[in-house]
Write a protein that holds these residues in place. Sequence first.
Motif, PDB file in Angstrom:
ATOM      1  N   TRP A  83      79.241  69.152  46.410  1.00  0.00           N
ATOM      2  CA  TRP A  83      79.288  67.689  46.918  1.00  0.00           C
ATOM      3  C   TRP A  83      80.710  67.436  47.407  1.00  0.00           C
ATOM      4  O   TRP A  83      81.660  67.649  46.567  1.00  0.00           O
ATOM      5  N   ALA A  84      81.051  66.945  48.406  1.00  0.00           N
ATOM      6  CA  ALA A  84      82.748  66.547  48.734  1.00  0.00           C
ATOM      7  C   ALA A  84      83.098  65.264  48.333  1.00  0.00           C
ATOM      8  O   ALA A  84      84.375  65.260  48.326  1.00  0.00           O
ATOM      9  N   CYS A  85      82.166  64.412  47.925  1.00  0.00           N
ATOM     10  CA  CYS A  85      82.654  63.123  47.485  1.00  0.00           C
ATOM     11  C   CYS A  85      81.822  62.372  46.594  1.00  0.00           C
ATOM     12  O   CYS A  85      80.582  62.489  46.455  1.00  0.00           O
TER      13      CYS A  85
ATOM     14  N   THR B 245      75.012  58.236  54.248  1.00  0.00           N
ATOM     15  CA  THR B 245      74.593  58.270  52.760  1.00  0.00           C
ATOM     16  C   THR B 245      72.967  58.427  52.783  1.00  0.00           C
ATOM     17  O   THR B 245      72.062  58.104  53.595  1.00  0.00           O
ATOM     18  N   GLN B 246      72.887  59.201  51.632  1.00  0.00           N
ATOM     19  CA  GLN B 246      71.368  58.974  51.122  1.00  0.00           C
ATOM     20  C   GLN B 246      71.362  58.488  49.565  1.00  0.00           C
ATOM     21  O   GLN B 246      72.019  59.001  48.774  1.00  0.00           O
ATOM     22  N   GLY B 247      70.554  57.428  49.599  1.00  0.00           N
ATOM     23  CA  GLY B 247      71.085  56.638  48.553  1.00  0.00           C
ATOM     24  C   GLY B 247      72.361  56.005  48.351  1.00  0.00           C
ATOM     25  O   GLY B 247      72.732  55.394  49.322  1.00  0.00           O
ATOM     26  N   SER B 248      73.177  56.535  47.626  1.00  0.00           N
ATOM     27  CA  SER B 248      74.472  55.861  47.531  1.00  0.00           C
ATOM     28  C   SER B 248      75.662  56.890  47.730  1.00  0.00           C
ATOM     29  O   SER B 248      76.654  56.444  47.726  1.00  0.00           O
ATOM     30  N   ARG B 249      75.220  58.269  48.126  1.00  0.00           N
ATOM     31  CA  ARG B 249      76.160  59.236  48.202  1.00  0.00           C
ATOM     32  C   ARG B 249      76.216  59.833  49.657  1.00  0.00           C
ATOM     33  O   ARG B 249      75.180  60.285  50.146  1.00  0.00           O
ATOM     34  N   PRO B 250      77.451  60.046  50.299  1.00  0.00           N
ATOM     35  CA  PRO B 250      77.608  60.439  51.505  1.00  0.00           C
ATOM     36  C   PRO B 250      77.008  62.136  51.635  1.00  0.00           C
ATOM     37  O   PRO B 250      77.109  62.590  50.330  1.00  0.00           O
ATOM     38  N   LEU B 251      76.372  62.348  52.643  1.00  0.00           N
ATOM     39  CA  LEU B 251      75.730  63.654  52.653  1.00  0.00           C
ATOM     40  C   LEU B 251      76.779  64.770  53.150  1.00  0.00           C
ATOM     41  O   LEU B 251      76.832  65.204  54.231  1.00  0.00           O
ATOM     42  N   ALA B 252      77.743  64.954  52.267  1.00  0.00           N
ATOM     43  CA  ALA B 252      79.027  65.691  52.823  1.00  0.00           C
ATOM     44  C   ALA B 252      79.465  66.833  51.775  1.00  0.00           C
ATOM     45  O   ALA B 252      79.203  66.622  50.530  1.00  0.00           O
ATOM     46  N   PHE B 253      79.383  68.021  52.290  1.00  0.00           N
ATOM     47  CA  PHE B 253      79.534  69.196  51.291  1.00  0.00           C
ATOM     48  C   PHE B 253      80.481  70.267  51.718  1.00  0.00           C
ATOM     49  O   PHE B 253      80.960  70.133  52.885  1.00  0.00           O
ATOM     50  N   ILE B 254      81.521  70.901  50.837  1.00  0.00           N
ATOM     51  CA  ILE B 254      82.748  71.265  51.295  1.00  0.00           C
ATOM     52  C   ILE B 254      82.429  72.657  50.488  1.00  0.00           C
ATOM     53  O   ILE B 254      82.074  72.885  49.326  1.00  0.00           O
TER      54      ILE B 254
ATOM     55  N   GLN C 224      89.862  74.781  56.610  1.00  0.00           N
ATOM     56  CA  GLN C 224      90.972  73.769  56.179  1.00  0.00           C
ATOM     57  C   GLN C 224      90.385  72.182  56.282  1.00  0.00           C
ATOM     58  O   GLN C 224      90.879  71.243  56.188  1.00  0.00           O
ATOM     59  N   ALA C 225      88.933  72.143  56.122  1.00  0.00           N
ATOM     60  CA  ALA C 225      88.292  71.034  55.962  1.00  0.00           C
ATOM     61  C   ALA C 225      88.800  70.085  55.037  1.00  0.00           C
ATOM     62  O   ALA C 225      89.054  70.515  53.795  1.00  0.00           O
ATOM     63  N   ARG C 226      88.884  68.713  55.077  1.00  0.00           N
ATOM     64  CA  ARG C 226      89.219  67.984  54.103  1.00  0.00           C
ATOM     65  C   ARG C 226      88.040  66.893  53.562  1.00  0.00           C
ATOM     66  O   ARG C 226      87.389  66.270  54.459  1.00  0.00           O
ATOM     67  N   ARG C 227      88.027  66.829  52.169  1.00  0.00           N
ATOM     68  CA  ARG C 227      87.086  66.038  51.677  1.00  0.00           C
ATOM     69  C   ARG C 227      86.881  64.577  51.973  1.00  0.00           C
ATOM     70  O   ARG C 227      85.951  64.081  52.630  1.00  0.00           O
TER      71      ARG C 227
END
Length: 239
Positions: free
Chosen positions: A232-234, A182-191, A170-173
């Motif tokens: 990628w989540a976001c 972030t790494q570069g401009s992207r959050p290090l988030a995965f779903i 039930q995790a949310r993006r």
Amino acid sequence: MLDGDGRQRAFPFYVVCDVSQSMWHPEHNIGVRQVPLELLAEAVPQLIGKIQRKPAVADAAFMSVIGFHSSVEEVLPLTHLNDIVDLRPFKRGAQTNYAAAFQFLYERLREDCGRLSRSHRLKRPAIFFLTDGIPFYGSEAQPEHVWRVARDRLVALDVLPQIIAFGFGQARRNVLCKVATTQGSRPLAFIAKGGIDVAEVLGALMKTLFISINASVETGELSVRTPDSMSWACPAAAG
């Protein structure tokens, strides 16, 4: 593994696992052969064992394992990979107190990294944050301003810790994207992708942790790949 000044390098890795009720209670895991907490209890020691069989990586890597729920349990204090023999079991928790997890990490990283930096060439710590739900504490969802203050204080430490967030169940993006750095401009988030069994998700996730830890030690910089069962989540954003 020595740096240019002759000191041993130290790469601290923290595996932070949500052990709240949704990770183990049968009501939240209908139809699964093993609940997520049981899978993690098997997978994390296996991950450590695989890394220990890579001498060049194990010589430089330090690992801590933490379980969080209503409170926080240190399953394994930050320890050199070659010195890890066994892990304490994960405890079954109730709620999902993100604020407590980030506050605990702030205190531990400040102490751990201060100690390591006196004898080693310290690399940026990496925090692998695994969760199957949203922050929830008391009788309602934990307000973002409560846990976000603790998270921001953590990532503002002088050692500049990096948080890689992995969500399933039930995790949310939107929450994962605010947890991750972030790494570069992207959050290090995965779903996790929809419809994929939790055992497959966690298996792919552990494979990614193994590859990422190896690559990070070998290159000297954090290297993260997307798990096969996740995306990628976001979108690219500051954070």
